[in-house]
Design an enzyme around this catalytic site. Structure first.
Site, PDB file in Angstrom:
ATOM      1  N   LYS A  44       0.806  -1.222   0.000  1.00  0.00           N
ATOM      2  CA  LYS A  44       0.000   0.000   0.000  1.00  0.00           C
ATOM      3  C   LYS A  44       0.838   1.271   0.000  1.00  0.00           C
ATOM      4  O   LYS A  44       0.326   2.348  -0.304  1.00  0.00           O
ATOM      5  CB  LYS A  44      -0.945   0.012   1.199  1.00  0.00           C
ATOM      6  CG  LYS A  44      -2.004  -1.049   1.109  1.00  0.00           C
ATOM      7  CD  LYS A  44      -2.886  -0.831  -0.101  1.00  0.00           C
ATOM      8  CE  LYS A  44      -3.958  -1.885  -0.161  1.00  0.00           C
ATOM      9  NZ  LYS A  44      -4.804  -1.716  -1.338  1.00  0.00           N
ATOM     10  N   SER A 258      -3.543 -12.334   3.841  1.00  0.00           N
ATOM     11  CA  SER A 258      -4.046 -12.136   2.474  1.00  0.00           C
ATOM     12  C   SER A 258      -3.066 -12.747   1.464  1.00  0.00           C
ATOM     13  O   SER A 258      -3.471 -13.224   0.403  1.00  0.00           O
ATOM     14  CB  SER A 258      -4.263 -10.657   2.176  1.00  0.00           C
ATOM     15  OG  SER A 258      -3.059  -9.945   2.257  1.00  0.00           O
TER      16      SER A 258
END
Lengths: 316, 92
Positions: A44, A258
Site C-alpha cells: 500500500k 491475504s
C-alpha cells in the site's frame, strides 16, 4: 542503488524471489514479489505515496491539510507515515473488526481513527467516509477505491519491475481489494507482454462482513475493469491460513494472511499448468509481513482454531 | 449427489433461513431455475430482467468467479460447490 534521500524515496524496487520448495516442477515455477520490503512494510505504500504526490501536484494538498480515507489498515498506515513527514493531518475511517496492531501503528504515526461498525465491513467504512467528506468541504479524501493514482503506482512501478526481473513471466496473481494492483499491473502487461494471464484472489470473509441490508448496497470499486482480468478466485480463511503457514515453513517467508489467499490461487494455477504439460513462471504478490496479524491467532494452534479465530475479522 | 449452494444471509429469507441448499442442473442458469422452483423468489434476486447476473451479486463455482467462465452458461455438475455472495468492498 541502495542509498536514498529519505524513507519515502526508498519506495519500490522490491525483490522477486523464487520458491524452490513450493514450485511443483522445474518447468512450473512460482515467484514471490516481496512488497513487505516497502517503507511501512506493505504494498500500500505504492498507492499511498503516489496518491499523495498526485494530490500535491494538483494543488489539492497543502501543509496543514486534512486527509480523510476509508481503510482497514495498510493504506492508512502508509498515508499516516507520509502525512506526518509532510505536515498533513490524517483521519482514517476503519471497521472496528481489524487487528489491534493496525490501530496501534496508525496511532503511533499520529492518525486519528473513526471506527465504523463491524457489520458491513469496509462497505460501511466507505459509506461513512463519503458522508464525512460531504460534510467537510476542506477535507481531502484521496479515495483509494476510485483514485487513478492508485492503479498508476502499479503501472509505473510494480509491473515494470516484475517484467524487467522476469521477462519469461506467464501468470500474475494478486489480491483484489481496491483492485489498484491488478488494474495497474494488467494494463502495463497487456501493453508490453499481452500473453500474461492476470488472476485475482479475493478474500472470502465471515458472514458478518457481507451483512448488507439489501443487494443494492453492494459495492464495486470505481477502479475495477473486469476486462483486465482473466480469472478471479474466492479464497476462504482455511485455505489462506494453510498457505500462509506453508509459505513460512517451506520457504521462510513470513507473510500476512491475504498473501496466503493469493498463494492458494497461484498454486491452483500451477497445478493446471503442470497437468497441461506447459512451462510457466507464475508471479504472485506478498502484500505484507505477518507481524500485524499475530494477535489474530492465525499463526498458532490448529488450522481449525486459527480459522475460528478469524471469523468476523477483516483479515486481509 | 447434488450441487451444494451456499446462500448469503441477505437471501436466506427465500430458503427458510438455510445457509446451504441443494439443487441440480447442467448450467448455472438451469441450477438457478431449479433452486427457484424450491425457494420461490430466489431467481429474481440473482438474475435481472435482461437475463444477466445482478451487478452486485457474485457467484463462484468451486471458488472461481463465473463471470470469467461463461456467467450463467457456466457448466456445473454433481459434487460442485457453488457460493453466492453480495459484492462488497474488500479490506485495504
Amino acid at each position: 542503488m541502495a542509498r536514498f534521500a529519505s524513507l519515502v524515496d526508498s519506495l519500490g524496487g522490491t525483490p522477486l524471489v523464487g520458491l524452490p520448495s513450493l514450485s511443483p516442477t522445474a518447468d512450473v515455477r512460482l515467484w514471490a514479489k516481496l512488497e513487505d520490503h516497502n517503507p511501512t512494510g506493505s504494498i500500500k505504500d505504492r498507492a499511498a505515496i503516489t496518491m499523495i504526490e498526485a494530490a500535491e501536484k494538483e494543488g489539492r494538498l497543502q501543509p496543514g491539510s486534512t486527509i480523510l480515507e476509508p481503510t482497514s489498515g495498510n493504506t492508512g498506515i502508509s498515508l499516516a507515515m507520509v502525512a506526518r513527514q509532510r505536515g498533513y493531518r490524517l483521519i482514517c475511517v476503519m471497521p472496528e473488526n481489524t487487528s489491534i496492531e493496525r490501530r496501534q501503528l496508525l496511532e503511533m504515526y499520529g492518525a486519528q481513527i473513526i471506527s465504523s461498525p463491524a457489520a458491513g465491513g469496509s462497505n460501511q467504512a466507505v459509506a461513512m467516509a463519503k458522508e464525512l467528506a460531504a460534510e467537510h468541504d476542506d477535507w481531502v479524501m484521496l479515495y483509494q477505491y476510485g483514485n487513478p493514482a492508485n492503479a498508476q503506482a502499479h503501472y509505473e512501478g510494480t509491473a515494470p519491475e516484475i517484467l524487467a526481473d522476469l521477462p519469461s513471466i506467464t501468470h500474475f496473481v494478486a489480491g483484489l481489494g481496491t483492485t489498484g494492483t491488478l488494474m495497474g499491473c494488467s494494463r502495463y502487461f497487456r501493453e508490453h507482454k499481452p500473453g500474461i494471464q492476470v488472476i485475482a484472489a479475493e478474500p472470502r470473509y465471515g458472514e458478518l462482513v457481507y451483512g448488507l441490508r439489501n443487494i443494492d448496497e453492494g459495492f464495486i470499486p470505481e477502479l475495477y475493469d473486469a476486462s483486465l482480468l482473466d480469472s478471479r478466485f474466492s479464497v476462504g480463511p482455511d485455505d489462506a491460513i494453510h498457505r500462509t503457514r506453508q509459505l513460512v515453513e517451506r520457504e521462510g517467508i513470513f507473510a500476512g494472511i491475504s498473501t496466503g489467499a493469493i498463494l492458494h490461487a497461484a498454486l491452483g494455477i500451477a497445478d493446471k499448468e503442470v497437468a497441461a504439460g506447459r512451462k510457466a513462471d507464475i508471479v504472485f504478490i506478498v502484500c505484507d509481513g505477518g507481524w500485524k496479524y499475530l494477535s489474530t491467532g492465525a499463526y498458532a494452534g490448529t488450522l481449525e482454531e486459527a480459522s475460528a479465530a478469524l471469523e468476523g475479522q477483516l483479515w486481509a | 449427489m447434488a450441487i451444494q449452494v451456499r446462500i448469503p444471509t441477505i437471501l436466506r429469507t427465500h430458503t427458510g433461513g438455510n445457509k446451504t441448499v441443494e439443487g441440480s442442473g447442467a448450467t448455472l442458469a438451469a441450477l438457478i431455475d431449479d433452486l427457484d422452483a424450491q425457494h420461490s423468489g430466489l431467481k429474481n434476486r440473482l438474475v435481472t430482467e435482461e437475463g444477466k447476473l445482478h451487478r452486485f451479486v457474485n457467484v463462484y463455482v468451486n471458488d472461481e468467479d463465473v463471470r470469467f467462465t461463461g456467467a450463467l452458461d457456466t457448466q456445473v455438475k454433481d459434487g460442485d460447490s457453488v457460493t453466492i455472495l453480495p459484492a462488497v468492498a474488500g479490506g485495504c
